[in-house]
Every structure is written in structure tokens, then in C-alpha cells.
Write a protein that holds these residues in place. Sequence first.
Motif, short mmCIF file in Angstrom:
data_model
loop_
_atom_site.label_atom_id
_atom_site.label_comp_id
_atom_site.label_asym_id
_atom_site.label_seq_id
_atom_site.Cartn_x
_atom_site.Cartn_y
_atom_site.Cartn_z
N TYR A 28 0.81 -1.21 0.00
CA TYR A 28 0.00 0.00 0.00
C TYR A 28 0.85 1.27 0.00
O TYR A 28 0.35 2.35 -0.24
CB TYR A 28 -0.93 0.00 1.22
CG TYR A 28 -1.86 -1.18 1.23
CD1 TYR A 28 -2.78 -1.36 0.20
CD2 TYR A 28 -1.81 -2.13 2.23
CE1 TYR A 28 -3.63 -2.45 0.17
CE2 TYR A 28 -2.64 -3.23 2.23
CZ TYR A 28 -3.56 -3.37 1.20
OH TYR A 28 -4.38 -4.47 1.18
N SER A 183 -7.28 -14.74 5.08
CA SER A 183 -6.46 -13.60 4.68
C SER A 183 -5.01 -13.86 5.06
O SER A 183 -4.72 -14.67 5.95
CB SER A 183 -6.96 -12.32 5.37
OG SER A 183 -6.13 -11.22 5.06
N SER A 185 -3.02 -10.90 5.42
CA SER A 185 -2.58 -9.58 5.85
C SER A 185 -2.18 -9.61 7.33
O SER A 185 -2.70 -10.40 8.12
CB SER A 185 -3.68 -8.55 5.64
OG SER A 185 -4.81 -8.86 6.44
N ARG A 297 -4.32 -6.97 -3.09
CA ARG A 297 -3.68 -5.72 -2.72
C ARG A 297 -3.77 -4.66 -3.83
O ARG A 297 -3.66 -3.46 -3.55
CB ARG A 297 -2.21 -5.97 -2.38
CG ARG A 297 -2.03 -6.54 -0.97
CD ARG A 297 -0.60 -6.92 -0.70
NE ARG A 297 -0.26 -8.21 -1.27
CZ ARG A 297 0.97 -8.72 -1.25
NH1 ARG A 297 1.96 -8.04 -0.73
NH2 ARG A 297 1.19 -9.91 -1.77
N PRO A 300 -8.44 -1.43 -5.40
CA PRO A 300 -8.49 -0.25 -4.52
C PRO A 300 -9.70 -0.24 -3.60
O PRO A 300 -10.60 0.61 -3.71
CB PRO A 300 -8.52 0.91 -5.52
CG PRO A 300 -9.22 0.33 -6.71
CD PRO A 300 -8.81 -1.11 -6.78
N THR A 301 -9.79 -1.19 -2.68
CA THR A 301 -10.87 -1.21 -1.70
C THR A 301 -10.26 -1.17 -0.30
O THR A 301 -9.21 -1.76 -0.06
CB THR A 301 -11.73 -2.48 -1.84
OG1 THR A 301 -10.90 -3.64 -1.68
CG2 THR A 301 -12.41 -2.53 -3.19
N ARG A 302 -10.92 -0.48 0.63
CA ARG A 302 -10.48 -0.42 2.01
C ARG A 302 -11.68 -0.68 2.92
O ARG A 302 -12.68 0.04 2.81
CB ARG A 302 -9.84 0.93 2.34
CG ARG A 302 -8.59 1.24 1.56
CD ARG A 302 -7.46 0.28 1.96
NE ARG A 302 -6.23 0.58 1.22
CZ ARG A 302 -5.93 0.10 0.04
NH1 ARG A 302 -6.78 -0.71 -0.57
NH2 ARG A 302 -4.81 0.41 -0.56
N PRO A 303 -11.64 -1.68 3.79
CA PRO A 303 -10.54 -2.62 3.97
C PRO A 303 -10.40 -3.53 2.75
O PRO A 303 -11.35 -3.68 1.98
CB PRO A 303 -10.93 -3.41 5.22
CG PRO A 303 -12.42 -3.35 5.24
CD PRO A 303 -12.78 -2.00 4.70
N GLU A 304 -9.24 -4.17 2.62
CA GLU A 304 -8.98 -4.98 1.44
C GLU A 304 -9.89 -6.21 1.41
O GLU A 304 -10.38 -6.68 2.45
CB GLU A 304 -7.52 -5.43 1.41
CG GLU A 304 -7.15 -6.46 2.47
CD GLU A 304 -5.72 -6.94 2.34
OE1 GLU A 304 -5.47 -8.10 2.71
OE2 GLU A 304 -4.85 -6.17 1.89
#
Length: 331
Positions: A28, A183, A185, A297, A300-304
Motif C-alpha cells: 500500500y 487472509s 494480511s 492488494r 483499490p478497496t479499504r478494507p482490502e
Amino acid sequence: MTPKRLILPLALACLVVGLFCVSVAVGYAPLDIGAAFDDLLSGRPSLSALVLAELRLPRAILGAAVGFSLGITGAALQGLMRNPLADPGVVGVSGAAALGAVIAFYFGFSSTFAMALPIGRLAGAAAATAVLLILAARGAGTVVLILAGVALSSLAGALTALALNLAPSPYAALELVFWLMGSLSDRSMVHVALALPFMTIGWALVLGTGSALDALTLGEEAAESLGFPLRRVRLRVIAGTAAAVGASVAVAGAIGFVGLVVPHLMRPLVGHRPGRLLLASGLAGAALTLGADIVVRLIPTRPELKLGVVTALIGAPFFLFLLIRLKGMER
């Protein structure tokens, strides 16, 4: 292995190495990988070296290891059960590992001990493994092991749903649901050190069954007559699958369809030989998981997006296509 047979594993290994490098480079925030490696190897403290050592490298290592585990065990189970729809989730270890994490979270162990969730997952996987190994040691056939796995998965799923239903707050239930999606992350080298030994043991056990799985294509009686003790083969496959998949779920959560999709993609490339399929599926599983995690990753989304969601979006349509094709072949 003849030079011609080495072409596919070498090509897949190169693909995995390339995706591993991309995974380390993608994030990121921009990171000078060369400078980060220099700082890391020379022992100079810097933010870039810390990000590389504590975030980027563990994520890439676990992506490759988890994918390899799911791919190789999926191929082994399909060869053992002679069923193209078998995957690592069929033995019940994934569900039991998830239940172990839910118990650790539900009773508050995760808030007092940082590694409570992965240890709880390993404990759940170990419990399911013990049941399956007892059955296999007593001479249970493949059908019995499949039914036992279905029963374990159903029980684990019911208890997980009960925990979600009784969660003290909707936020706790939401956190459990997010974890169950899978996940890579925010994983660290501690997670790598916890899971990799179990995965390595699982890989060794499964890879040692290649010749027996080839013989099983002729039928169980023929395999026995060729000198392959099926009880021992079942024990090795079940124990190897439980160790590798249990450790994978322990550090990454539930990541589905990799063990189902990858063997089908690789099978025509190895001449439909179950023994040769093991390594090819492991490497292809590593490549698929690394690639999916890179996509996660880049979106472009948050949260991923969760990695398990992406693999399900890839695998579910393939699964439906496979069912339709098998149905057509039966007519």
C-alpha cells in the motif's frame, strides 16, 4: 525424473519465484526493495527494513506455503479417493481448525495472548486429525474416512454457527466472520515459524505416496498386489493433509477451492498420473495463491478484500463447470 518431465515443475517453480518477488514488491506504500534488503542484511535499523521483514516477506512466504499445501493435498486426496471432487476440506480438518480459532476468540483467549488464535486453530486441526488417524489405523476404508470428514465438518460448522449466534456483541460476530473468510494480511515471521514446520512434515508425508497413488488407478486390489499397503498409504495421506492444511488454516484462515481447482488444471499436463500431479499441483497452488493475494492488494478497496473471497470467486464458477462436465460424461 527424466529431463522432459522436469520442464513443467521448473516452469512452475520459476512462476512461483516471479510471483513471490512481485508479492514482496507490492504494497500500500512505495518501498525501495533494494535499500530495504541492504538495511536488513547489514542489520541497520530502518522503517523500510522493518516493513520488509515484518510484513512483506512473511506474507509472501505464507502465500507460497499455504498455496503449496492446498494444491498438493488436494491432488493427494483426489488420487487416494479416486474422486475428482475431493479437496482438503473434505477430511474435516479445515472446519475443525476454524472451530478452534472461534473457541479461542469466543472465550477471550485472543485478547490476552497474541498467538491464541493460530494455536487454537492448530489444536482444532489436531483433534480432527486424531479422530481420522484412529479410524485409518483401525483399517477404515476410503468411504468411511470421507463420511467421517463430512461428519467432522458438519459438527464444526454447527458449533461455529452456535458461537456466532451467542456472540456477546455484533462486532465480535463480525470479526469472527471476517477471520473465517481467510487472509494473509498482518502476518509476521512468528506465524511463519509456527506453521512452516507442520507444513513441511505434511509435504514430506504426501510426496512419499506418489507411487502408491499411481498404483491405485488400477484399483485397490491391484495396488495391494503390487506391494503397496493401503492402510499405511491412507495414514500418510490423511496425516500429511491434516498437518499441512491444519497449519495453513492456523495462519491464514479458510481459503477454499485452491485444492479443488489446481489439480484439475494440472492433470492433463502430467498425463493424468496422480504421482506426478502432486508436485505440479503444489507449485501451481503456490502460484495461484500468490497471484490472488497480489490481486487483493491491487484492488483499490479499504478494507482490502479477503483472500478467501477472491479464491472463491475464481473457484466456484470452475466447480460448477466441472459438475456440468461430469454430468455430461455420465450420459
